[in-house]
Design a protein around this motif. Structure first.
Motif, short mmCIF file in Angstrom:
data_model
loop_
_atom_site.label_atom_id
_atom_site.label_comp_id
_atom_site.label_asym_id
_atom_site.label_seq_id
_atom_site.Cartn_x
_atom_site.Cartn_y
_atom_site.Cartn_z
N SER A 129 3.15 -1.13 -5.72
CA SER A 129 3.46 -2.29 -4.88
C SER A 129 3.55 -1.87 -3.40
O SER A 129 2.95 -2.50 -2.52
CB SER A 129 4.79 -2.91 -5.33
OG SER A 129 5.17 -3.94 -4.46
N PHE A 144 3.81 -8.51 -7.65
CA PHE A 144 4.26 -7.27 -7.03
C PHE A 144 5.53 -7.45 -6.18
O PHE A 144 6.13 -6.47 -5.76
CB PHE A 144 3.16 -6.67 -6.16
CG PHE A 144 2.25 -5.71 -6.90
CD1 PHE A 144 2.77 -4.68 -7.68
CD2 PHE A 144 0.87 -5.83 -6.82
CE1 PHE A 144 1.94 -3.80 -8.36
CE2 PHE A 144 0.02 -4.95 -7.50
CZ PHE A 144 0.57 -3.93 -8.27
N THR A 145 5.91 -8.70 -5.89
CA THR A 145 7.12 -8.93 -5.10
C THR A 145 8.32 -8.97 -6.04
O THR A 145 8.44 -9.88 -6.86
CB THR A 145 7.01 -10.27 -4.33
OG1 THR A 145 5.84 -10.22 -3.52
CG2 THR A 145 8.24 -10.47 -3.45
#
Ligand SMILES: [Zn+2]
Length: 255
Positions: free
Chosen positions: A172, A138-139
């Motif tokens: 996210s 998600f980063t």
């Protein structure tokens, strides 16, 4: 958490309003008092009101399985990608051989390009998807070839890139706020959750919104606002407890 049916959680006119948190733990326990538990739990999810077990507690605790929400959200996103890759499939079929084949292809690609093993059965039990794996996915990375979404988008049709990117970025952001220890703008979060929920139903009407995804998008802002004074729920994460599982499993093997 709420009494919405499978049809209702996929009804955009209801999503545009609100899903009240209107089911108490007592209500859930009462359901089990009236049925044969084993028979009831063998029913499809939508026929057992999304219940998975008889609650042990009789007290309402507004908890959230933060780690499992993380894990199941990325699994849901991968399934969405698998269905988009197949193109012609307009029916949610997570266990069909074709979807499982595509999933294997995509997870192999991610492992090859990013050295991340995701949603693959683990020799230690469960799958290789951990909290750290999901956070890594998600980063977003400025270096595109290091970016999980960059590689995911290479397997889906170009015309879906924009909406898939928006849904991914929204999920996210929502997860990070839900898992934070910061004061959250709950009205802003509510708008973001609603926008994401509507986008999923509008653009991918064949996709199923799982109970975990529904809980995140329909209820997270209210849980934060009404039960945690507007703060994210980081302190309630079960991740520390879960990290003991390997230790416990290893110990019990020698008992
Ligand atoms: Zn609900």
């Amino acid at each position: 958490m709420c009494t919405a049916t499978f049809q209702q959680i996929h009804d955009i006119s209801i999503v545009q309003n609100v899903f009240p948190i209107n089911r108490t733990i007592r209500d859930a326990r009462d359901v089990f008092d009236e049925v044969d538990e084993e028979e009831f739990l063998s029913l499809p999810t939508n026929q057992r009101f999304n219940l998975t077990h008889k609650p042990i507690s009789e007290k309402d605790i507004m908890s959230a399985s933060l780690l499992h929400t993380y894990l199941r959200t990325i699994s849901w996103f991968l399934l969405l990608i698998c269905h988009l890759q197949c193109g012609a499939i307009q029916k949610w079929s997570p266990t069909s051989p074709i979807i499982l084949g595509v999933k294997k292809f995509i997870t192999s690609l991610i492992e090859e390009k990013l050295s991340i093993s995701i949603d693959t059965p683990s020799v230690q039990g469960g799958t290789t998807t951990t909290g750290n794996v999901v956070r890594r996915c998600f980063t977003r990375s400025d270096d595109t070839v290091e970016d999980f979404l960059y590689w995911v988008l290479t397997v889906v049709p170009q015309e879906t890139h924009q909406v898939v990117t928006t849904i991914f970025n929204n999920l996210s952001a929502i997860q990070r706020l839900y898992n934070s220890n910061r004061k959250v703008d709950t009205e802003g979060l509510d708008n973001l959750c609603r926008e994401t929920y509507e986008s999923i139903l509008t653009n991918f009407s064949w996709a199923h919104v799982t109970p975990t995804l529904h809980k995140l998008l329909a209820h997270a802002p209210q849980i934060i606002a009404d039960h945690y004074d507007g703060f994210g729920l980081e302190d309630l994460s079960e991740e520390g407890l879960e990290s003991c599982n390997k230790l416990v499993r290893g110990t019990t093997e020698y008992c």
